[in-house]
Design an enzyme around this catalytic site. Structure first.
Site, mmCIF file in Angstrom:
data_model
loop_
_atom_site.group_PDB
_atom_site.id
_atom_site.type_symbol
_atom_site.label_atom_id
_atom_site.label_comp_id
_atom_site.label_asym_id
_atom_site.label_seq_id
_atom_site.Cartn_x
_atom_site.Cartn_y
_atom_site.Cartn_z
ATOM 1 N N ASP A 179 0.888 -1.157 0.000
ATOM 2 C CA ASP A 179 0.000 0.000 0.000
ATOM 3 C C ASP A 179 0.929 1.210 0.000
ATOM 4 O O ASP A 179 1.699 1.410 0.961
ATOM 5 C CB ASP A 179 -0.858 0.024 1.269
ATOM 6 C CG ASP A 179 -2.012 -0.954 1.218
ATOM 7 O OD1 ASP A 179 -2.000 -1.844 0.362
ATOM 8 O OD2 ASP A 179 -2.920 -0.833 2.074
ATOM 9 N N HIS A 228 4.821 -7.142 0.279
ATOM 10 C CA HIS A 228 4.508 -8.431 -0.330
ATOM 11 C C HIS A 228 5.308 -8.613 -1.618
ATOM 12 O O HIS A 228 5.783 -7.646 -2.212
ATOM 13 C CB HIS A 228 3.010 -8.516 -0.628
ATOM 14 C CG HIS A 228 2.151 -8.440 0.601
ATOM 15 N ND1 HIS A 228 1.339 -9.477 1.005
ATOM 16 C CD2 HIS A 228 1.970 -7.451 1.525
ATOM 17 C CE1 HIS A 228 0.704 -9.138 2.120
ATOM 18 N NE2 HIS A 228 1.073 -7.913 2.450
ATOM 19 N N SER A 288 8.708 4.404 4.849
ATOM 20 C CA SER A 288 9.809 3.716 4.192
ATOM 21 C C SER A 288 9.480 3.474 2.735
ATOM 22 O O SER A 288 8.446 3.916 2.236
ATOM 23 C CB SER A 288 10.136 2.403 4.901
ATOM 24 O OG SER A 288 11.418 1.975 4.534
#
Length: 636
Positions: free
Chosen positions: A443, A499, A587
């Site tokens: 996301d 992911h 990050s």
């Protein structure tokens, strides 16, 4: 019977016509400098006949709230936002504000309506929102009846009120006829719905078009069936619309004066329809990019006059702006990223100047390292859980707790909440049965570049950035030197687990030591700083059948205590499988693909070429391996 027997002179009639047009134009000029056309048409690309779906008339009628206040509502649609006026203090505000919006078959159709309370001195507070697919709505409610929508709390999705909306869409023929009526009404001086030939002649002469002068008598006689010298606006509008379609008689927009492309009849009609709309009725105010910007009202607009770059889209949003604007891929609307203004000023002072970076070289790097370590430890204490409610309040319209796997009282520290898991199915993975389709790894706010050269031209401004520098000396970077690059920037409010974008086997992990600069665009866009090649990072090499080798780089940043992986070398992974998570802070992940191994999706490339980050979620389609270039659903 119109003004056929009026004693007014032609000059007085023309004076009234000029006054009406000046009123339209002056109202259109009351917009934020640099924002382009209020309606967004000035800078909008042309619309094809096949893609034109109509002009939607959206009306925000009113709302029912759970407490009394002074309220305003904003509509965000595509890359533009509009706002109503502020209501009286009530729990049942009435606005009856309307706006015409251009609908395209392949363009945005989802409108977000946000309701703000306005009793705050510093800023207005969003209370609830609803989303409306305009195309679906008008199919279900073709008669533009008033319909009620639940207003949802941005954080909890609880119902906090009701919104009353009506919407109708004109088809292309209706739009042309309505536009013609609007033009003709300018010279209907007594507003009785009838025109004399002299009134109609005044308008045709004002167009300054030889075709108009020659056709005016012919058009008027065709409409004047009984020969009494007076026709209704409805009759004349129909004929005028047909004539404009056959042989254009309007060279310039009567409102803003912009020259029209006569060969492009559709876009000329769209421009003038929306242009006329700006100066009439109870219109919403335009010239905004996001609902948050629109909610600030006149004080914010005043600040815009003194700092015009604050909300520019594209090149200025990162390095020189005090606000970051990104485009939501799903809704195709602009969204403002929340960041404390003091932090922005500090980052600009450090990362946008030689002096600031000089201070960093003289010991501030160690300070950032120690600060990040201390903050990481602090966020693992039981006391840190007290910060969760205020964090949710600050990001209330950007964190959806309904997606979170566990209830709020499950989290005993702030970091437990920060690395929260989502419910199964909250992030669908695109084309699960096709390993040749790569997906979003996080996301995030995403930038995608088909080549590394594109990334340095449009986004990464550090003078020393290179793929070899990014991957470090312990990774063979030759295969990636001319490859494709995707940057996934995670903000503090985001779901912070990352992911795998591809299916394959994890070959190895390589830790690269470094600093902990911020990964905010203010630093990334700085020509004095090399964030991605100087920050602490871990390179994960993934071997795939469809894309060759893929370098997955997890990059630490200021306040990121650690990067944790949940996979090990030799593991077989499917795209969408969790790889790890970042502890507290913002990050970034960077994926580097070998040259000519992936065709990145066009919308991501187009936004990135504008230096505009795209807001995406885990599992959305990223691109397809060569030579298989079929697309599947972005959200599936």
């Amino acid at each position: 019977m119109g003004n056929g027997n009026s004693t007014e002179t032609k000059e007085s009639r023309r004076s009234k016509m000029r006054q009406k047009l000046q009123t339209f134009s002056s109202r259109r000029r009351l917009r934020r400098p640099g924002s382009g056309s209020v309606s967004g048409l000035a800078s909008q690309r042309s619309v094809s006949q096949e893609d034109f779906a109509g002009i939607a008339l959206l009306t925000l009628i009113g709302a029912e709230m759970k407490f009394k206040d002074k309220w305003l509502a904003c509509v965000s649609f595509g890359e533009q936002t509009f706002r109503t006026g502020i209501s009286d203090s009530t729990d049942k505000p009435v606005w009856s504000s309307e706006k015409k919006l251009l609908l395209e078959k392949n363009g945005p159709s989802l409108a977000r309506i946000s309701v703000f309370e306005t009793n705050r001195l510093s800023k207005n507070n969003i209370i609830g929102y609803c989303e409306l697919d305009l195309l679906e709505f008008v199919v279900q409610e073709p008669d533009s009846t008033c319909k009620s929508f639940d207003l949802l709390d941005p954080t909890s999705s609880n119902v906090v009120g009701s919104m009353f909306i009506s919407c109708s869409v004109e088809d292309p023929v209706e739009t042309e006829t309505c536009f013609a009526k609007r033009i003709l009404s300018i010279v209907d001086y007594n507003e009785d719905g009838h025109l004399s030939f002299s009134e109609f002649s005044d308008l045709m002469n004002a167009f300054g078009n030889l075709v108009a002068s020659k056709k005016k008598e012919e058009l008027f006689k065709a409409a004047d069936l009984n020969g009494d010298g007076v026709v209704t606006i409805d009759e004349l509008a129909a004929l005028l619309a047909v004539q404009q379609e056959k042989e254009p008689i309007i060279n310039n927009c009567p409102v803003c004066g912009e020259a029209l492309q006569l060969s492009d009849k559709l876009n000329a009609m769209i421009h003038m329809t929306l242009c006329f709309d700006e100066g009439t009725g109870n219109q919403m105010t335009g010239g905004f990019l996001t609902d948050r910007q629109a909610s600030y009202g006149w004080m914010f607009k005043l600040s815009e006059w003194t700092h015009l770059s604050t909300y520019d889209v594209g090149l200025n949003t990162g390095s020189s702006a005090s606000h970051i604007v990104v485009i939501d891929r799903k809704t195709k609307r602009l969204v403002e990223e929340l960041i404390d203004s003091k932090i922005v000023m500090s980052m600009r002072a450090i990362y946008q100047s030689k002096i600031g970076l000089g201070l960093m070289d003289q010991g501030a790097k160690e300070i950032l390292q120690n600060l990040s370590e201390k903050q990481g430890k602090k966020m693992n204490t039981a006391e840190s859980a007290q910060n969760i409610p205020s964090f949710l309040e600050f990001f209330k319209d950007q964190i959806n707790m309904a997606e979170v796997k566990y209830p709020l009282d499950h989290f005993k520290t702030f970091n437990e909440f920060f690395i929260r898991e989502l419910k199964p199915g909250a992030r669908p993975i695109a084309c699960t049965d096709r390993d040749d389709v790569a997906v979003s790894a996080a996301d995030c706010r995403l930038m995608a570049f088909q080549s590394v050269d594109d990334s340095t031209r449009f986004w990464i401004k550090g003078r020393k950035f290179s793929i070899k520098g990014l991957l470090g000396k312990d990774v063979d970077s030759d295969a990636f030197l001319d490859g494709s690059l995707v940057i996934f920037r995670l903000a503090p409010q985001d779901y912070h687990r990352f992911h795998s974008p591809v299916s394959g086997v994890i070959e190895k992990f390589v830790d690269v030591p470094g600093s902990l600069y911020t990964v905010n665009p203010i630093a990334v866009n700085s020509k004095y700083c090399n964030v991605f090649t100087e920050n602490k990072r871990t390179v994960v090499m993934i071997s795939t059948a469809e894309f060759g080798k893929v370098a997955f780089v997890a990059i630490g940043a200021t306040m990121v205590g650690s990067i944790t992986f949940v996979r090990k070398e030799g593991d077989h992974i499917k795209k969408g499988d969790e790889l790890g998570y970042f502890s507290f802070g913002g990050s970034t992940v960077i994926c580097v693909f070998e040259k000519d191994s992936i065709k990145l999706d066009e919308d991501l490339l187009a936004n990135s070429a504008r230096s505009l980050e795209t807001l995406v979620t885990v599992g959305m389609q990223l691109g397809v391996s060569f030579p298989k270039l079929e697309n599947c659903s972005l959200e599936s």
